[in-house]
Design a protein around this motif. Structure first.
Motif, PDB file in Angstrom:
ATOM      1  N   THR A   1       0.866  -1.180   0.000  1.00 52.40           N
ATOM      2  CA  THR A   1       0.000   0.000   0.000  1.00 52.40           C
ATOM      3  C   THR A   1       0.899   1.224   0.000  1.00 52.40           C
ATOM      4  O   THR A   1       2.025   1.175   0.476  1.00 52.40           O
TER       5      THR A   1
ATOM      6  N   LYS B   1      -2.148  -1.037  -3.705  1.00 53.05           N
ATOM      7  CA  LYS B   1      -3.267  -0.164  -3.304  1.00 53.05           C
ATOM      8  C   LYS B   1      -2.729   1.245  -3.076  1.00 53.05           C
ATOM      9  O   LYS B   1      -1.880   1.457  -2.211  1.00 53.05           O
TER      10      LYS B   1
ATOM     11  N   SER C   1      -5.314  -0.368  -7.435  1.00 53.98           N
ATOM     12  CA  SER C   1      -6.565   0.266  -7.027  1.00 53.98           C
ATOM     13  C   SER C   1      -6.207   1.657  -6.501  1.00 53.98           C
ATOM     14  O   SER C   1      -5.198   1.824  -5.816  1.00 53.98           O
TER      15      SER C   1
END
Ligand SMILES: *Cc1c(COP(=O)(O)O)cnc(C)c1O
Length: 458
Positions: A137, A161, A185
């Motif tokens: 992330t 992410k 994403s």
């Protein structure tokens, strides 16, 4: 060597891609201060950092003594897709300025992410994969880091992410789509998906976000999701280490022609490209072998070095990350919506902060209209459309070259051209329409933010 025998572009061969990163901390007498645990305010060791970062990267983060660290062959193979990056002699700019100065720039925009950030993204994704993790992330400001990490993650087949600062998410839909095309994403930050995002949205309704907020969100998700770790695109020692490929290549190219820069200039957001560019030169300076003038350039709207305090501070707004001792404007400082998103960070690399504090480098701040004037002048003669962040370095390089014109000095200037500005056309449009404004925070605003610095005695 006669002047004209230096080519417009100095290329190295693939074999000359560095085999090791150079860790400038090994040559620093005063080491950067250790990261502190945000709960206990005690220095953090390997075990403390494991829930957040990948193991190998923690080792690099904590290593203040190993001067050279091997670059794994798989990473060198990836580097071959876009490195060595060219070192350009800015003959056209010199002519346009009518300066006796000799200007060189190291261009890091020759890859799809459009900036130097890919140099560290591939390393961090590589060690995450090697550790058997599912994904990473991260935060992204202007979008360059998120794009770089998406590319690296796609290449290695791990999930990515990205928490993207809301103002950029809205201003740069194309960046967002590049990231999604590479399989990441992308969530606008502050979001309503994390505890910290909800809190920040409640306290600052309508906020357009900041890197500090996005970092808190990405860390929260990494620590709460099994098989994930957080990775960061700047500020940390490890990132600066990875970016030393910039400086090592630049130095190797200059050495081929016996060129020694007098002044080395780079833009500074969290300090990774500047740190990477200057490291091998700074090493010589620290060891007393050579002297260089080294200049960090930052936006007047987010002046961490020039108006910040050298103090322990949180790296994020949510205060979940370790504390770092650095030049900072305070983790509560949310800079105005400057167009150089990649330079909108409240803090600065602890390595560069220590070097600046110890007098090994200088810093100056520039206003954004002056930055875009330089960007346009550069684009028209050198061809490359520069990123707004990179254009801070261009501004300072042009100013130094113009000083040489006055004094007649033939100084050699090297600057880092970190990336391209194709996704920054809203900013260029504002500039072209004469609608760009310069926002400079008042002392009052800064003092309010300084008042919230954590009280740390160490
Ligand atoms: C992120 C970025 C910067 C600033 O980051 P540093 O860590 O300070 O190097 C500069 N230029 C570009 C093009 C960027 O994307």
């Amino acid at each position: 060597m006669s002047e004209k025998s230096i080519p417009y572009k100095i290329y190295l061969s693939e074999d000359e891609i560095p085999k090791q990163w150079y860790n400038v901390r090994a040559d620093m007498k005063n080491k950067p201060a250790p990261l502190l645990n945000p709960a206990t305010l005690q220095p953090m060791g390997f075990e403390d950092l494991r829930p957040v970062f990948c193991d190998e990267l923690i080792k690099q983060e904590l290593d203040d003594t190993t001067a050279y660290i091997d670059i794994p062959q798989e990473i060198r193979d990836f580097y071959k897709m876009y490195r060595p990056s060219p070192l350009v002699r800015a003959y056209c700019l010199e002519k346009a300025l009518g300066t006796p100065a000799k200007i060189y720039y190291k261009f890091e925009g020759n890859n799809t992410s459009g900036s130097h950030k890919l140099n560290s993204a591939i390393v961090q994704a590589y060690y995450a994969k090697k550790q058997g993790l599912k994904g990473v992330t991260t935060e992204t400001g202007a979008g360059q880091w998120g794009t770089a990490l998406s590319m690296a993650s796609a290449y290695l087949g791990i999930d990515c992410k990205v928490y993207m600062v809301k103002v950029s998410y809205e201003q740069k839909p194309f960046r967002r789509e590049v990231m999604r095309t590479y399989g990441a994403s992308v969530t606008p930050s502050p979001s309503m998906e994390t505890e910290i995002g909800k809190k920040i949205n409640a306290e600052h309704p309508g906020t357009t976000g900041s890197l500090g907020c996005a970092i808190s969100e990405a860390v929260e998700v990494a620590t709460k999701t099994e098989g994930y770790r957080y990775v960061l695109g700047s500020v940390l020692n490890q990132v600066l280490l990875h970016q030393t490929v910039i400086g090592l290549e630049a130095k190797a190219a200059l050495d081929k022609y016996g060129v020694t820069p007098d002044i080395i200039i780079g833009c500074a957001g969290g300090g990774s490209n500047l740190g990477g560019l200057i490291s091998p030169f700074m090493g010589e300076k620290l060891r007393g072998e050579k002297d260089y003038r080294i200049v960090a350039v930052e936006p007047a709207s987010c002046p961490s070095f020039t108006r910040g305090k050298f103090a322990y501070d949180f790296c994020d707004t949510g205060m979940v990350c370790p504390l770092a001792k650095m030049y900072t404007l305070g983790s509560n400082f949310i800079p105005s919506a400057n167009h150089a998103g990649g330079l909108r960070y409240h803090g600065m690399s602890p390595i560069l902060s220590q070097l600046y504090h110890d007098g090994y480098m200088e810093a100056r701040s520039v206003e954004q209209t002056a930055v875009f004037e330089a960007a346009e002048q550069f684009a028209r003669v050198e061809g490359i459309l520069p990123a707004p962040e990179s254009s801070h370095a261009i501004r300072a390089a042009i100013d130094e070259a113009l000083k040489c014109k006055e004094t007649g000095e033939e100084k050699t200037i090297l600057f880092g051209l970190t990336g391209t500005g194709y996704f920054d056309m809203v900013a260029y449009q504002k500039f072209n329409d004469g609608e760009m404004t310069d926002y400079i925070p008042t002392d009052d605003e800064l003092n309010k933010s300084f008042a919230t610095l954590p009280k740390v005695e160490i």
